[in-house]
Design a protein around this motif. Structure first.
Motif, mmCIF file in Angstrom:
data_model
loop_
_atom_site.group_PDB
_atom_site.id
_atom_site.type_symbol
_atom_site.label_atom_id
_atom_site.label_comp_id
_atom_site.label_asym_id
_atom_site.label_seq_id
_atom_site.Cartn_x
_atom_site.Cartn_y
_atom_site.Cartn_z
ATOM 1 N N GLU A 278 -11.708 22.541 -27.117
ATOM 2 C CA GLU A 278 -12.260 21.380 -27.815
ATOM 3 C C GLU A 278 -11.891 20.089 -27.098
ATOM 4 O O GLU A 278 -10.801 19.963 -26.530
ATOM 5 C CB GLU A 278 -11.739 21.334 -29.253
ATOM 6 C CG GLU A 278 -12.130 22.540 -30.097
ATOM 7 C CD GLU A 278 -11.627 22.434 -31.518
ATOM 8 O OE1 GLU A 278 -10.892 21.462 -31.807
ATOM 9 O OE2 GLU A 278 -11.949 23.308 -32.337
ATOM 10 N N ILE A 279 -12.794 19.145 -27.143
ATOM 11 C CA ILE A 279 -12.538 17.798 -26.632
ATOM 12 C C ILE A 279 -12.366 16.907 -27.848
ATOM 13 O O ILE A 279 -13.339 16.497 -28.496
ATOM 14 C CB ILE A 279 -13.688 17.305 -25.736
ATOM 15 C CG1 ILE A 279 -13.904 18.276 -24.567
ATOM 16 C CG2 ILE A 279 -13.381 15.906 -25.204
ATOM 17 C CD1 ILE A 279 -15.105 17.944 -23.715
ATOM 18 N N ILE A 285 -6.751 17.459 -22.763
ATOM 19 C CA ILE A 285 -7.318 18.580 -23.508
ATOM 20 C C ILE A 285 -6.330 19.743 -23.491
ATOM 21 O O ILE A 285 -5.762 20.077 -22.456
ATOM 22 C CB ILE A 285 -8.667 19.002 -22.896
ATOM 23 C CG1 ILE A 285 -9.662 17.840 -22.985
ATOM 24 C CG2 ILE A 285 -9.223 20.234 -23.590
ATOM 25 C CD1 ILE A 285 -10.957 18.096 -22.261
ATOM 26 N N GLN A 286 -6.140 20.335 -24.651
ATOM 27 C CA GLN A 286 -5.233 21.457 -24.790
ATOM 28 C C GLN A 286 -5.980 22.708 -25.217
ATOM 29 O O GLN A 286 -7.041 22.633 -25.845
ATOM 30 C CB GLN A 286 -4.134 21.132 -25.812
ATOM 31 C CG GLN A 286 -3.230 19.992 -25.386
ATOM 32 C CD GLN A 286 -2.168 19.685 -26.405
ATOM 33 O OE1 GLN A 286 -1.510 18.646 -26.337
ATOM 34 N NE2 GLN A 286 -1.970 20.581 -27.362
#
Length: 314
Positions: A278-279, A285-286
């Motif tokens: 997801e952004i 981002i993770q």
């Protein structure tokens, strides 16, 4: 009148020869941060009618003895919890050390412990017999105190005003810290890891037979489980590609001190799920991987823990 304070509490443990029978000696003082280990016996409301609106006296139900103990991950006392989780290690080395203790998963027989918690100022000394480790979990992160949580199942509790553990032996407290930790994947350092949770479960099956004392007859291990959750900064597709391909990898979680003590926990076959990327905004981002481990076909086991210290045996 003295009041109970956690700062004065003590804990000692020893392994039993016979399940449910605390040994006469051989106890070791154990460092701990907190514990919920205890016995409880609920009351059952009376269902009988015909005596008016006020209920009749309740009836006692079965005794349940269990709880958690939060302990430091250190170079000496943590070996007792590893033995409780996996069984007795194979130890190599010569006096005065160092000694290498190798613990392996897969044993059908787990040792039971006797654990005494002491509140000397009351005085209250609670001896828990037939204690078997159900689950051992901890977290790797960048900072903070490094502790593990041991979930325990006991047969029963005996409370006295004097200690039954005698004078327990004391070990040196040499703690590992998050700063001493490292993670490897297939023998190579794994970067961009923010945090990792590791949980090993024996999935104990309580033997709840009919007894006059209301206690259990034992707690047998069933199919074990080794799971975790790893948060990474999304920088490459190595882990995502592995998840898509469905192939396992080896993960090694290690701690080492400059004085020579070390703890290495190796999971031989780790399977990764395909994560949602997801952004969430302008920040980095993770990605989160809720992984599972399985038996490695070549080694014949799921994981291996190696503890190096100057303790001769456990």
């Amino acid at each position: 009148m003295a009041r109970a304070q956690g700062a004065r509490a003590r804990m000692a443990l020893a392994f039993e020869t016979t399940y449910g029978t605390p040994p006469a000696g051989g106890f070791t003082k154990t460092p701990f941060a907190s514990t919920s280990l205890g016995a409880e016996q609920p009351l059952l409301n009376s269902e009988l009618l015909g005596y008016g609106r006020d209920p009749l006296a309740p009836v006692k139900d079965a005794v349940t003895a269990d709880g958690d103990v939060v302990v430091p991950i250190d170079s000496q006392a943590f070996g007792f919890w590893l033995k409780a989780a996996f069984g007795a290690p194979v130890t190599t080395g010569n006096s005065p050390g160092p000694y290498t203790h190798t613990f392996q998963s897969g044993s059908w027989t787990l040792p039971s412990m006797a654990i005494e918690t002491a509140m000397p100022e009351v005085p209250r000394y609670a001896m828990y017999s037939g204690v078997v480790l159900d689950q051992l979990s901890w977290q790797m992160q960048r900072s903070g105190l490094l502790t593990a949580t041991a979930r325990l199942v006991a047969q029963g509790e005996t409370v006295a005003t004097t200690s039954s553990a005698g004078t327990p032996a004391e070990l040196d407290l040499i703690r590992f810290g998050h700063f001493n930790g490292a993670i490897k994947r297939n023998g190579t350092a794994l970067g961009n890891v923010i945090s990792t949770e590791i949980t090993y479960a024996n999935n104990l099956d309580r033997i709840e037979t009919i007894r006059a004392d209301g206690m259990i007859d034992g707690a047998d291990p069933s199919i074990a489980a080794l799971t975790g959750r790893t948060e990474v900064r999304f920088a490459d597709s190595t882990l995502v590609s592995q998840a898509i391909n469905g192939t396992p990898c080896e993960l090694e979680f290690g701690y080492s001190l400059i004085s020579g003590e070390s703890l290495t926990f190796t999971i031989h076959a780790v399977y990764l799920p395909r994560p949602r990327i997801e952004i969430g905004g302008p920040q980095g981002i993770q990605a989160s991987f809720d992984w599972q481990a399985a038996r490695d076909a070549t080694l014949g086991r799921m994981c291996t823990a190696v503890l190096v210290n100057d303790v001769e045996d456990y």
